[in-house]
Design an enzyme around this catalytic site. Sequence first.
Site, PDB file in Angstrom:
ATOM      1  N   THR A 184     -10.876   2.575 -14.547  1.00  0.00           N
ATOM      2  CA  THR A 184      -9.854   3.522 -15.018  1.00  0.00           C
ATOM      3  C   THR A 184      -8.863   3.804 -13.899  1.00  0.00           C
ATOM      4  OG1 THR A 184     -11.485   4.492 -16.485  1.00  0.00           O
ATOM      5  CG2 THR A 184      -9.527   5.828 -16.017  1.00  0.00           C
ATOM      6  N   SER A 225       0.848  -1.190   0.000  1.00  0.00           N
ATOM      7  CA  SER A 225       0.000   0.000   0.000  1.00  0.00           C
ATOM      8  C   SER A 225       0.887   1.245   0.000  1.00  0.00           C
ATOM      9  CB  SER A 225      -0.877  -0.029   1.265  1.00  0.00           C
ATOM     10  OG  SER A 225      -1.660   1.128   1.341  1.00  0.00           O
ATOM     11  N   CYS A 267      -6.862   0.766  11.518  1.00  0.00           N
ATOM     12  CA  CYS A 267      -7.796   0.236  10.524  1.00  0.00           C
ATOM     13  C   CYS A 267      -8.949  -0.494  11.192  1.00  0.00           C
ATOM     14  CB  CYS A 267      -7.093  -0.720   9.581  1.00  0.00           C
ATOM     15  SG  CYS A 267      -5.712   0.036   8.771  1.00  0.00           S
TER      16      CYS A 267
HETATM   17  N1  PLP Z   1      -2.660  -4.846   5.905  1.00  0.00           N
HETATM   18  C1  PLP Z   1      -2.043  -4.344   6.987  1.00  0.00           C
HETATM   19  C2  PLP Z   1      -1.101  -5.204   7.759  1.00  0.00           C
HETATM   20  C3  PLP Z   1      -2.276  -3.017   7.385  1.00  0.00           C
HETATM   21  O1  PLP Z   1      -1.663  -2.525   8.460  1.00  0.00           O
HETATM   22  C4  PLP Z   1      -3.192  -2.244   6.629  1.00  0.00           C
HETATM   23  C5  PLP Z   1      -3.516  -0.853   7.049  1.00  0.00           C
HETATM   24  O2  PLP Z   1      -3.215  -0.438   8.146  1.00  0.00           O
HETATM   25  C6  PLP Z   1      -3.786  -2.809   5.494  1.00  0.00           C
HETATM   26  C7  PLP Z   1      -3.507  -4.121   5.173  1.00  0.00           C
HETATM   27  C8  PLP Z   1      -4.765  -2.037   4.654  1.00  0.00           C
HETATM   28  O3  PLP Z   1      -4.132  -1.119   3.824  1.00  0.00           O
HETATM   29  P1  PLP Z   1      -4.991   0.113   3.211  1.00  0.00           P
HETATM   30  O4  PLP Z   1      -5.133   1.107   4.320  1.00  0.00           O
HETATM   31  O5  PLP Z   1      -4.155   0.625   2.069  1.00  0.00           O
HETATM   32  O6  PLP Z   1      -6.278  -0.442   2.776  1.00  0.00           O
END
Ligand code: PLP
Length: 386
Positions: free
Chosen positions: A243, A201, A329
């Site tokens: 896109t 990411s 998250c």
């Molecule tokens: N995987 C892990 C280990 C993460 O820490 C995170 C976000 O904190 C993600 C996936 C998700 O990434 P994104 O925020 O780009 O959706």
Amino acid sequence: MIYFDNSATTELLPSVKQKMIEALECFGNPSSRHTLGMDARRLVEGARTQVALSLGLRESESQRIIFTSCGTEANNLAVLGGVRSKQRNKGSRIITTDSEHPSVENAMRRLESEGFEVTRIRTVGGVLDIEQFEACMNQNVALVSMMCVNNETGAVYDVGRIFEIAKKINPNVITHTDFVQGYLKADVEPMKLNADLISISAHKIHGPKGVGALYVSPETVKTKRLVSVIEGGGQESGMRSGTENVVCIAGFGEAARAGYIRRAENRERLISLRSAVEQAAAFAGAAVNIPQGERAPHIVSITLPRIKSETMLNYLSSKGICVSSGSACSSHSAHISSSLIGFGLTQQQADSTIRVSLCESNTEDEVRQFGDVLRDGIGMLVRFKR
Ligand code: PLP
């Protein structure tokens, strides 16, 4: 403001901002065949090359990178698209860990509701239980998906070893790692992990939010073992229609370029800051949850004495210090972190745990200030509870 929440997101690098501002001028659709379209296509392909190089690929291998809208989407594509392939080996079991990010764990739950059997490998002390894995890995396993770096404890899981064992037992199995927290941080070479699919990411490496990528191995493409989960015009080699987000992709490319060049010195700097944070936390009367095996350089998990993490988070925030309680998250869902329970903490300890996550531009002085405020906060809040 002291920003110690870099695992949640990072600030844009000035060069990334600049690249994105320039890209805003290019409004063509990268799929159009005219000059404006070709200008946009050049931006996307330039970024694809930088992202490929940052993962240890050659320029000629850049088509193995599929841009997505975020790390979450890359994980969903890998997990859901990896088991739904018609070419799959009819396996009905999936193996993962007990401490995945919700973008993997919730995709697993969906597959369970569709009839797949999901086995979660223990990660006590931040170490994958290889014996448990060996006992359940067999010809019936369609997918092994395990994160490389845990977002709450910083533990580096030995997924390379796990995937090697998996492929020996069942060469048809698809191996996927969520590399979002390891990307350009952990001392891990992603191309040596035996992974068919790797999620990353941009916003964790000083790139923009809203763009991620999935590395797809040539064997996976050849054997058609990944199917798209978004249908449409067939962009991104048919793996992710829609896109392309040209501006964010251009910013991602620049963040990958800049981060790759400085990865070794950044890592060294982070390790030194990490040990300063650990000393400050211990001095303040908190316990540091140190993984037993390899560790990422930027994450410190700290358990407070009898103070809820939310209470301390608010206290620190009132003093201008940003940290997180568990993973940002998942912090809007009230449940106790499965990563911390998997690590071996009790529910009460997990509920009293904060995460400090660093970036290379943090300073020793910020760490000193954090240590002082944490010590005062612990003294005051513990007394207040009595
Ligand atoms: N995987 C892990 C280990 C993460 O820490 C995170 C976000 O904190 C993600 C996936 C998700 O990434 P994104 O925020 O780009 O959706």
